[in-house]
Design a protein around this motif. Structure first.
Motif, PDB file in Angstrom:
ATOM      1  N   ASN A   1      12.250  14.320 -14.757  1.00 29.17           N
ATOM      2  CA  ASN A   1      12.909  13.036 -15.061  1.00 29.17           C
ATOM      3  C   ASN A   1      14.448  13.128 -15.036  1.00 29.17           C
ATOM      4  OD1 ASN A   1      10.328  11.982 -15.485  1.00 29.17           O
ATOM      5  ND2 ASN A   1      10.423  12.286 -17.694  1.00 29.17           N
TER       6      ASN A   1
ATOM      7  N   PHE B   1      12.558   8.898 -13.752  1.00 25.74           N
ATOM      8  CA  PHE B   1      11.199   8.984 -14.309  1.00 25.74           C
ATOM      9  C   PHE B   1      10.148   9.171 -13.208  1.00 25.74           C
ATOM     10  CE2 PHE B   1       7.317   6.773 -15.933  1.00 25.74           C
ATOM     11  CZ  PHE B   1       6.998   7.714 -16.895  1.00 25.74           C
ATOM     12  N   ASP B   2       9.377  10.227 -13.328  1.00 27.14           N
ATOM     13  CA  ASP B   2       8.299  10.591 -12.385  1.00 27.14           C
ATOM     14  C   ASP B   2       8.826  10.942 -10.993  1.00 27.14           C
ATOM     15  OD1 ASP B   2       6.331  10.401 -14.289  1.00 27.14           O
ATOM     16  OD2 ASP B   2       5.232   8.751 -13.354  1.00 27.14           O
TER      17      ASP B   2
ATOM     18  N   HIS C   1       1.655  12.827 -10.669  1.00 24.89           N
ATOM     19  CA  HIS C   1       3.071  12.581 -10.334  1.00 24.89           C
ATOM     20  C   HIS C   1       3.675  13.926  -9.936  1.00 24.89           C
ATOM     21  CE1 HIS C   1       3.539  13.905 -14.543  1.00 24.89           C
ATOM     22  NE2 HIS C   1       2.572  13.042 -14.789  1.00 24.89           N
TER      23      HIS C   1
ATOM     24  N   ASP D   1       6.843  15.144  -9.976  1.00 30.92           N
ATOM     25  CA  ASP D   1       8.205  15.516 -10.394  1.00 30.92           C
ATOM     26  C   ASP D   1       8.339  16.930 -10.934  1.00 30.92           C
ATOM     27  OD1 ASP D   1       6.615  14.273 -12.324  1.00 30.92           O
ATOM     28  OD2 ASP D   1       8.301  13.510 -13.463  1.00 30.92           O
ATOM     29  N   ASN D   2       7.310  17.479 -11.586  1.00 29.57           N
ATOM     30  CA  ASN D   2       7.352  18.895 -11.975  1.00 29.57           C
ATOM     31  C   ASN D   2       6.860  19.788 -10.828  1.00 29.57           C
ATOM     32  OD1 ASN D   2       6.555  17.547 -14.942  1.00 29.57           O
ATOM     33  ND2 ASN D   2       7.944  19.296 -15.098  1.00 29.57           N
TER      34      ASN D   2
ATOM     35  N   THR E   1       1.396  15.289 -22.856  1.00 30.14           N
ATOM     36  CA  THR E   1       1.956  14.277 -21.956  1.00 30.14           C
ATOM     37  C   THR E   1       1.160  12.975 -22.036  1.00 30.14           C
ATOM     38  OG1 THR E   1       2.807  15.979 -20.474  1.00 30.14           O
ATOM     39  CG2 THR E   1       2.510  13.802 -19.523  1.00 30.14           C
TER      40      THR E   1
ATOM     41  N   ARG F   1       2.826   9.382 -22.592  1.00 32.45           N
ATOM     42  CA  ARG F   1       2.726   8.307 -21.591  1.00 32.45           C
ATOM     43  C   ARG F   1       2.065   7.076 -22.188  1.00 32.45           C
ATOM     44  NH1 ARG F   1       4.136  10.372 -16.433  1.00 32.45           N
ATOM     45  NH2 ARG F   1       3.243   8.689 -15.214  1.00 32.45           N
TER      46      ARG F   1
ATOM     47  N   ARG G   1       9.668   7.065 -26.381  1.00 31.24           N
ATOM     48  CA  ARG G   1       9.140   8.375 -26.756  1.00 31.24           C
ATOM     49  C   ARG G   1       9.840   8.981 -27.954  1.00 31.24           C
ATOM     50  NH1 ARG G   1       8.260  10.639 -20.570  1.00 31.24           N
ATOM     51  NH2 ARG G   1       6.068  10.068 -20.478  1.00 31.24           N
TER      52      ARG G   1
HETATM   53  N1  HSE Z   1       7.377  12.345 -15.465  1.00 34.73           N
HETATM   54  C1  HSE Z   1       6.413  12.828 -16.414  1.00 34.73           C
HETATM   55  C2  HSE Z   1       6.549  12.011 -17.696  1.00 34.73           C
HETATM   56  C3  HSE Z   1       6.689  14.272 -16.704  1.00 34.73           C
HETATM   57  O1  HSE Z   1       7.681  11.794 -18.115  1.00 34.73           O
HETATM   58  O2  HSE Z   1       5.545  11.578 -18.235  1.00 34.73           O
HETATM   59  C4  HSE Z   1       5.706  14.890 -17.623  1.00 34.73           C
HETATM   60  O3  HSE Z   1       4.582  15.328 -16.960  1.00 34.73           O
END
Ligand code: HSE
Length: 296
Positions: free
Chosen positions: A14, A19-20, A126, A128-129, A172, A176, A223
């Motif tokens: 992120n 994000f994602d 997703h 991103d990681n 996570t 989410r 969050r």
């Molecule tokens: N992009 C994801 C999130 C990363 O923020 O939920 C965590 O897996």
């Protein structure tokens, strides 16, 4: 029987507004060894509850074999994880990456890295990681027609990352679940514009621009209610001049700075303002992605 050890870096996803989409590989690692056997599954190096067929390294290993139409035989898996579990530093992605890459190496490298990213993204949901875990460095990814597309971005070499990792975890799925399904236009514009600036600031090494750009309206505000001490720590970091964000889905909080004394400066103050126990882990950018570190 053949054996291979895969090393996968930690990743922070992120980077505030991306994000994602955005992610960066960091200098903390999980090593996973796969040894083929005639039959059965044996997993060591992790708590008993994760040592079964649901283990992400094994699930991903099986998925890669299936994609290659390769027979699933037995396997021994040993996990040596430095990346803390469920803390927002890509521990799950590391296992998925290791599993897919381990199967691929053991069966003759039939799949490309893009192919492995496709398989693991289908499981994680997703990229991103996963993308920085495979490629190293700073990446941005999109999913188009169901498939991840990743590009790497240049990074100024002087950045230091300081991860503040609490003694509690945050799955996570829970992080989410607190996010709204719909976002309003102003928030979408805010994140798109700030996100573009984050990438440029990281390239230029511009700490002032990064501090301003690395803010978000799509996930962090929702969050932070799940993370004890979030606002107090954010307030403290903002007095130091470092850029601040939630690492992935949290609960780790991340500072990005060129002030090599940040850890020392925070050490005196962090304990005084927090209820939980926060460990500071200094990290640097890992420019190399997942790789084989041993094979026989
Ligand atoms: N992009 C994801 C999130 C990363 O923020 O939920 C965590 O897996």
């Amino acid at each position: 029987m053949k054996r291979v050890t895969i090393r996968v870096p930690a990743t922070t996803a992120n980077l505030g507004p991306g994000f994602d989409a955005f992610g960066c590989a960091l200098s903390l690692y999980t090593d996973v060894t796969f040894e083929e056997t005639d039959a059965g599954l044996e997993i060591t190096g992790c708590p008993e509850e994760f040592a079964g067929p649901d283990n992400l390294a094994y699930v991903s290993y099986c998925a890669a074999l299936a994609t290659m139409s390769e027979e699933l035989r037995g396997v021994k898996i040993h996990i040596d994880a430095q990346i803390p579990v469920c803390r927002g530093l890509g521990s799950s992605a590391a296992l998925l990456v290791a599993g897919a890459m381990g199967a691929n190496v053991l069966r003759g490298n039939k799949l490309s890295t893009q192919g492995l990213l496709n398989i693991t993204n289908a499981m994680e949901g997703h990229p991103d990681n996963l993308a920085p875990a495979f490629y190293g460095g700073l990446t941005a990814s999109m999913v188009d027609n169901g498939l991840p597309v990743t590009v790497s971005f240049p990074l100024h070499p002087d950045w230091d990352f300081l991860a503040l990792v609490p003694d509690f975890d945050l799955p996570t799925s829970k992080a989410r679940a607190v996010l709204p399904e719909q976002v309003n236009r102003a928030d979408a514009i805010y994140n798109i514009s700030h996100g573009a600036m984050v990438l440029k600031a990281l390239e230029l090494g511009d700490e002032k621009l990064l501090r301003t750009a690395m803010q978000d309206r799509l996930h962090q505000n929702y969050r932070k209610t799940l993370i004890t001490d979030y606002e107090k720590i954010e307030g403290l970091i903002r007095t130091t001049g470092a850029a601040f964000c939630l690492s992935g889905a949290g609960p780790t909080l991340l500072c990005i700075t060129q002030d090599h004394k940040l850890e020392e400066k925070l050490a005196k103050k962090l304990d005084a303002i927090t209820e939980a126990n926060w460990q500071m882990i200094p990290l640097h950018i890992e420019f190399q992605g997942a790789r084989v570190i041993a094979s026989e």
